[in-house]
Structure formats: C-alpha cells, structure tokens
Design a protein around this motif. Structure first.
Motif, short mmCIF file in Angstrom:
data_model
loop_
_atom_site.label_atom_id
_atom_site.label_comp_id
_atom_site.label_asym_id
_atom_site.label_seq_id
_atom_site.Cartn_x
_atom_site.Cartn_y
_atom_site.Cartn_z
N ALA A 138 -8.15 -24.51 40.40
CA ALA A 138 -8.90 -25.50 41.19
C ALA A 138 -10.31 -25.69 40.68
O ALA A 138 -10.98 -26.66 41.06
CB ALA A 138 -8.94 -25.06 42.66
N ASN A 139 -10.77 -24.79 39.82
CA ASN A 139 -12.11 -24.88 39.26
C ASN A 139 -12.03 -25.46 37.84
O ASN A 139 -11.53 -24.80 36.93
CB ASN A 139 -12.76 -23.49 39.22
N PRO A 140 -12.51 -26.68 37.62
CA PRO A 140 -12.39 -27.30 36.30
C PRO A 140 -13.16 -26.55 35.21
O PRO A 140 -12.86 -26.70 34.02
CB PRO A 140 -12.97 -28.71 36.51
N ASP A 141 -14.13 -25.73 35.61
CA ASP A 141 -14.91 -24.98 34.62
C ASP A 141 -14.25 -23.66 34.21
O ASP A 141 -14.74 -22.98 33.30
CB ASP A 141 -16.31 -24.68 35.18
N SER A 142 -13.18 -23.28 34.89
CA SER A 142 -12.56 -21.99 34.58
C SER A 142 -11.79 -22.03 33.27
O SER A 142 -11.57 -21.00 32.64
CB SER A 142 -11.60 -21.59 35.70
N ASN A 143 -11.34 -23.23 32.85
CA ASN A 143 -10.65 -23.38 31.57
C ASN A 143 -9.35 -22.59 31.52
O ASN A 143 -8.91 -22.19 30.44
CB ASN A 143 -11.56 -22.97 30.42
N ILE A 144 -8.73 -22.31 32.65
CA ILE A 144 -7.48 -21.57 32.66
C ILE A 144 -6.35 -22.47 32.17
O ILE A 144 -6.37 -23.68 32.37
CB ILE A 144 -7.17 -21.01 34.06
N ALA A 145 -5.37 -21.88 31.51
CA ALA A 145 -4.28 -22.66 30.94
C ALA A 145 -3.43 -23.30 32.02
O ALA A 145 -3.07 -22.65 33.00
CB ALA A 145 -3.41 -21.76 30.06
N PRO A 146 -3.09 -24.58 31.86
CA PRO A 146 -2.17 -25.23 32.81
C PRO A 146 -0.75 -24.72 32.59
O PRO A 146 -0.46 -24.07 31.58
CB PRO A 146 -2.29 -26.72 32.47
N GLU A 147 0.13 -25.02 33.52
CA GLU A 147 1.50 -24.51 33.44
C GLU A 147 2.17 -24.97 32.15
O GLU A 147 2.12 -26.13 31.78
CB GLU A 147 2.31 -24.97 34.65
N GLY A 148 2.81 -24.02 31.48
CA GLY A 148 3.49 -24.31 30.23
C GLY A 148 2.64 -24.09 28.99
O GLY A 148 3.13 -24.22 27.87
N PHE A 149 1.36 -23.71 29.19
CA PHE A 149 0.45 -23.49 28.06
C PHE A 149 -0.19 -22.10 28.15
O PHE A 149 -0.09 -21.42 29.18
CB PHE A 149 -0.65 -24.55 28.04
N GLU A 150 -0.84 -21.71 27.10
CA GLU A 150 -1.60 -20.47 27.08
C GLU A 150 -2.71 -20.58 26.04
O GLU A 150 -2.63 -21.39 25.10
CB GLU A 150 -0.72 -19.27 26.75
N TRP A 151 -3.75 -19.78 26.23
CA TRP A 151 -4.81 -19.70 25.22
C TRP A 151 -4.42 -18.64 24.20
O TRP A 151 -4.09 -17.52 24.55
CB TRP A 151 -6.15 -19.36 25.86
N LYS A 152 -4.45 -19.02 22.93
CA LYS A 152 -4.03 -18.11 21.87
C LYS A 152 -5.04 -18.15 20.73
O LYS A 152 -5.45 -19.22 20.28
CB LYS A 152 -2.65 -18.54 21.33
N GLU A 153 -5.46 -16.97 20.28
CA GLU A 153 -6.35 -16.89 19.13
C GLU A 153 -5.53 -17.12 17.86
O GLU A 153 -4.63 -16.33 17.55
CB GLU A 153 -7.06 -15.54 19.09
N ILE A 154 -5.85 -18.19 17.15
CA ILE A 154 -5.11 -18.55 15.93
C ILE A 154 -6.08 -18.58 14.76
O ILE A 154 -7.03 -19.37 14.75
CB ILE A 154 -4.40 -19.91 16.09
N PRO A 155 -5.87 -17.72 13.76
CA PRO A 155 -6.85 -17.59 12.68
C PRO A 155 -6.86 -18.74 11.67
O PRO A 155 -7.88 -19.01 11.06
CB PRO A 155 -6.46 -16.27 12.00
N PHE A 156 -5.72 -19.44 11.51
CA PHE A 156 -5.66 -20.47 10.46
C PHE A 156 -5.09 -21.77 11.00
O PHE A 156 -4.13 -21.77 11.78
CB PHE A 156 -4.80 -19.98 9.28
N VAL A 157 -5.71 -22.88 10.57
CA VAL A 157 -5.25 -24.22 10.93
C VAL A 157 -4.91 -24.95 9.64
O VAL A 157 -5.72 -25.02 8.71
CB VAL A 157 -6.32 -25.01 11.71
N ILE A 158 -3.70 -25.49 9.57
CA ILE A 158 -3.25 -26.25 8.40
C ILE A 158 -3.53 -27.72 8.66
O ILE A 158 -3.03 -28.31 9.62
CB ILE A 158 -1.76 -26.02 8.13
N VAL A 159 -4.35 -28.31 7.81
CA VAL A 159 -4.75 -29.72 7.95
C VAL A 159 -3.88 -30.55 7.00
O VAL A 159 -3.77 -30.24 5.81
CB VAL A 159 -6.24 -29.92 7.62
#
Length: 573
Positions: free
Chosen positions: A15-36
């Motif tokens: 309910a708090n837009p500043d909490s940045n919690i993941a919406p249903e079906g998602f999660e926050w994940k630390e990913i070291p590499f991004v392929i462009v």
C-alpha cells in the motif's frame, strides 16, 4: 498466525508506493550482468552492474519475474536466468545443457505468443537462436567479463538498445501473466478466500546456516508427512496470492540491507509492526552490535525507552501490534525457534524490565551498553558470540520479550567464563544480578534482592565472601605496588567454590600485606572493612558454595571493588 501476520505485512508494504516491494509474480533479484542487444537481435555489449571493491561487490537489483522453484527437473525462469539456461553455456559440463537452453527459449515464446508482446521480444528470440555465445566472444573487449560470468554461472538478463536503459523485464511487465499450478482451487488457510492453491511455496533466503539457494518454511516432501491423499503443499492449503505475499514479505525482512533483521546467536530474528512505528526503527538496537558509522544507536534507543515513549507514559504507538520471529536452519527447511506477538507497550515494558535487571554500578568511563550482543559476548570464549551454545541466545531473547525466567544455562555459562578468566566484568556481574533478581521476583522467595551498588546489609555468605576477597586483594595491591598478579589470579576459582580451603591462608597473608602499609589510617580503614564483613558471615565459613552463591560471590566481589576504587578516587581528589 505467523503466515497471516506476514501476509498483512506484505499488504502494508504494497500500500506504500515508496516501499518498492515486488508486485505479485515478481521479485527483486541481484543480477551481475546485462546483455545488450539491438533491434535486429545482434549482440552489442555485456554490462557489469556490480559496484564496490573486489571483496564487497554488490550487483544491481532488478525487478524480474519470480523464479521457478527448481529441484531435480528442468525449469527455466522468464527473461532472466544463469548462463546455462539463458545462453546454453556449459561451465559445469552438463549432459542436459541443450534441454536447458530450449526450456528458456520455449518458455519465452509460449509466454509472449500474441502479436504485440511477441514483437517486443523478437530481438531477444533472434539473438538466442543465432549462437549467442559466439556473438559475445567475438568482441574481445567483452571476453574478460564473459569468462567471469561463465566461471560463476552468473545470472543474466537482457536489454534492447534504445529502451531508455530499462531491462526487458521492465518492458514486458504489463504482458507477464502469472502461470498458476493448482488443483482447481480451495479455501486458503491464510486469507480465507477460495483461490488456486500453491503446490510449492517460494524458498526463503537469508537465514544464516540455511542453504544459500533458499529453504522452505512450509513443505511436505515425504509420504509420512501427507494426509488424506494430499501431496506436497496441498496438505497445508495456501492460496497462490497469499503464498506469494508471505514469502515475499519474509524475504524482504531477511534481505541483506534489512533494518528489520538481527542475528541472535544461531537464530536469525526478524520483527515488524502492524503499521509503521518508530519502535520498529529502534528495536534492532536492543539486540544487535551497533553500526560502525553510528556506535551510539543502542544508547539512544534505551534513552527513548526510559523516556516512556513506548510504554504508554507519553502519546505514541503503544497499542500497535508487534511481532518477533526467530528462525534457525534445519537441513532443507527452516525451523521456528521462537514467535512472540503483542502490542508495542508490552514489548517495551518487558525490555525495560530487562535493562532494569541488568543495571549495575559502573565506572564513569563505562557507557553502560546492554545490547544482547554484549551479553552474549560476555558469556563466550574469546568474547566471540559464535562460541555461545546454539539455543542459549534464543532462550535469552524469549526471556527478555516475555518477562519469564532467564535460562539457567546463562548463569552457568557466565560463571564458567569468570572462573576461566579469573575476573568479573561489569557485564558479567549484571548478567548474574539479572538472573538472580528475576528468579527471586518470579518465585517470590525470601532472598534479599541484589542492589545496583554495594549493599552492606546483604548477609548472604556468598556475597559477603566475595566482598572479603575483594578487600584482601586490595590490601595486597596497596601493600605491594606494581604486582603483575594478585590473589585473584591464583585463588579466585577455589575461593568462589570451596572457600574454607582458601580463606584461612589468605587471611594469614593479609597480615603480612597490612604490615607493609605506611599509612596508619589506611590500615585502620581496612581493619574496619574486614570487621564489618565478618560480622555478617557468621561463626563458620562455608565449605562449599552452590552455583547461585557463586554468582553472589562474583557480584559481591564486583560491588566491593567498585566501592574501593570509588573511595580511592575521592581520596585522590
């Protein structure tokens, strides 16, 4: 009740837009590499998202579709995964590497099969279908990063060039539909609603000692645990939405940067309130080691506690619901070490009583820190908290939060450390005082409560003999300035356990040390102290002191030493 409280915490954060919690079906994940890649599916660059020095590098967190729970089968994540699944790399020489690669590509095409979403992921599909590893290694500038990603089987995600630096996960978020596996629905034990039941719950990460890939809080993996023909988590029916909510909330509380987590011995402890409250912000300071950048957090927290902000003496959130959950590793599962719930006022009053019990006289330079970390440190070998017996820390926390008896092992462990080091610190004396006074209070015994400072009216033999030992040591120190060791180093253990075997000899030595004192007034003062102490001991010296009396001996010794040094300081002034 635990799952319901976590479910409500997720709703509070969502309910708090500043909490940045993941919406249903998602999660926050630390990913070291991004392929462009570009819009034609050609490789452009391999971006390193990690920051910091070599030993403390942290990857950038991305909001990605929730990870699949992988056991022995082949399951690919959506739009992100390790290099084995995402690119078909084979750093660990797997036989099923082609099946993994196809699983990733097939899930991508099946999920975004309509025309609109399919066009958005078309560049990624093109890239994956045309030897992506060869495209990456063809650029020599990217080879070092690629070798590192390959060696660690690192997670990667993708970004299409010109997409305003947002990953494909962000771009495709509106099109991602949560695939649910269910038995047709049932009544959720958490929400009470009829909804699809989760066959498996997301793994919980962040519990010290548990598997790094995560462990289950609710799990049924053997026939012996199943009932009425139900398999896996259908034995404890939790809806898909509720399962996502409680696991996401708990993983958030257990996160690396969480301020709602504290390590208490082997128990990873999390805490939260029903609604935002300042008590939630300072609760960690009562138990954890203070941060290096703010070493006085525990002092301020205790001051706020005694100012009555949380005990109902002043306006505040004293009636807010508050929860404390202690978790410990148990193979592939997580066990509940303790669970406490109540209102802020109750918790604050219990913690304040704990600090009252611990309070004992200290030197002017002693800041009087009483966080649980220092208590455990005072009881452990080499002052390392990891050396404390596994269950002791959790038992102490329960005693603090409930106002119940401290565990007897706390007393025993402290006495053992004192006998080993042959010294009594302020914290150790406070621990012994806290245990005994709480025992007297709960059992309503006739034993005299131990005071904060020296109590000349306390006639307990253990307490009196501790005082006597301190005075004899002080006489030796003043009679022989510059001594490297005193009677404490040689005789403390025997004097505190079997006094009749040691004190006759010490009293004979006392006469020798007194004779060396040039100050006659000082001699008279010492003789008066000894007479006053002996008046309370009685005609016979005990042959043996029980564990509780050994505790009183240590407190009496500490009290008398503090009194002697205080009087010496006053005389010097």
């Amino acid at each position: 009740m635990i799952l319901q409280a976590l479910y409500e915490y997720y709703q509070r954060k969502a309910a708090n837009p500043d909490s940045n919690i993941a919406p249903e079906g998602f999660e926050w994940k630390e990913i070291p590499f991004v392929i462009v890649i570009d819009n034609d599916g050609k490789f452009v660059a391999l971006e390193d998202t990690r920051e910091g020095d070599r030993k403390k590098k942290r990857s950038k967190p991305f909001l990605v579709p929730a990870a699949e729970k992988k056991t022995v089968g082949i399951k690919a994540n959506l739009l992100w995964d390790n290099v084995e699944y995402a690119l078909g790399a084979n750093p660990r020489d797997r036989d099923d590497i082609n099946a993994r690669k196809h699983a990733f590509l097939n899930r991508l095409q099946e999920t975004f099969s309509d025309e609109t979403s399919g066009s958005l992921v078309k560049p990624l599909v093109e890239f994956l279908q045309h030897n992506p590893i060869a495209q990456i290694t063809s650029k020599e500038s990217e080879n070092d990063l690629w070798k590192e990603a390959l060696e660690n089987n690192a997670n990667v995600t993708f970004r299409v060039l010109g997409s305003q630096n947002t990953s494909l996960c962000d771009t495709m978020k509106p099109y991602i539909l949560k695939n649910q596996e269910s038995d047709g629905g049932g009544i959720c034990l958490v929400s009470g609603n009829r909804e699809p039941i989760a066959r498996l719950n997301v793994s919980i990460k962040g519990v010290r000692g548990a598997q790094s890939s995560g462990a289950a809080l609710v799990s049924f993996n053997l026939k012996a645990f199943e009932s009425y023909g139900k398999t896996q988590n259908y034995n404890a029916p939790i809806g898909e939405s509720a399962a996502f909510a409680y696991t996401t909330a708990l993983n958030l509380l257990l996160g690396k940067d969480s301020k709602n987590k504290v390590q208490v011995g082997d128990a990873t402890t999390v805490f939260w309130a029903q609604k935002p409250t300042s008590f939630e912000d300072i609760f960690q300071s009562f138990f954890a080691f203070p941060r290096k950048d703010d070493p006085d957090t525990d002092v301020r927290a205790v001051k706020a506690l005694y100012d009555g902000v949380y005990t109902g003496h002043t306006a505040g959130d004293s009636q807010m619901r508050f929860y404390v959950l202690g978790l410990a590793p148990n193979a592939a599962r997580i066990s509940i070490r303790f669970w406490q719930e109540g209102v802020v006022q109750d918790f604050a009053e219990k913690i304040r009583q704990h600090f009252d019990d611990l309070e004992i006289i200290r030197s002017p330079r002693d800041t009087g820190r009483y966080a649980l970390f220092w208590i455990l440190s005072a009881m452990s070998l080499e002052n390392k908290v990891d050396n404390v017996p596994p269950n002791l820390s959790a038992q102490i926390v329960q005693a603090v939060l409930t106002g119940a008896l401290y565990p007897v092992s706390m007393l025993q462990q402290t006495i053992r450390r004192i006998r080993a080091t042959r010294d009594v610190s302020r914290m150790q004396a406070g621990i012994l005082k806290a245990y005994l006074n709480r025992y007297y209070r709960i059992h309503t015994t006739k034993e005299k409560e131990i005071t904060v400072a020296l109590d000349t009216a306390n006639n307990n033999p253990g307490y009196r003999l501790g005082r006597l030992f301190a005075v004899l040591e002080k006489i030796q120190e003043e009679g022989n300035p510059g001594l490297n060791s005193t009677i404490r180093d040689r005789f403390y253990g025997a004097a505190s356990s079997s006094p009749v075997t040691v004190f006759p000899q010490l009293l004979k030595l006392k006469n020798h040390h007194l004779a060396k004192l040039e100050n006659v007034g000082r001699k008279v003062n010492f003789e008066r102290m000894l007479t006053e102490i002996f008046d309370g001991i009685g005609s016979e010296m005990p042959s043996h002191l029980a564990m509780e009396d050994q505790s009183r001996f240590a407190i009496g010794y500490y009290h008398q030493r503090q009194a002697l040094f205080s009087s010496s300081s006053n005389n010097d002034n």
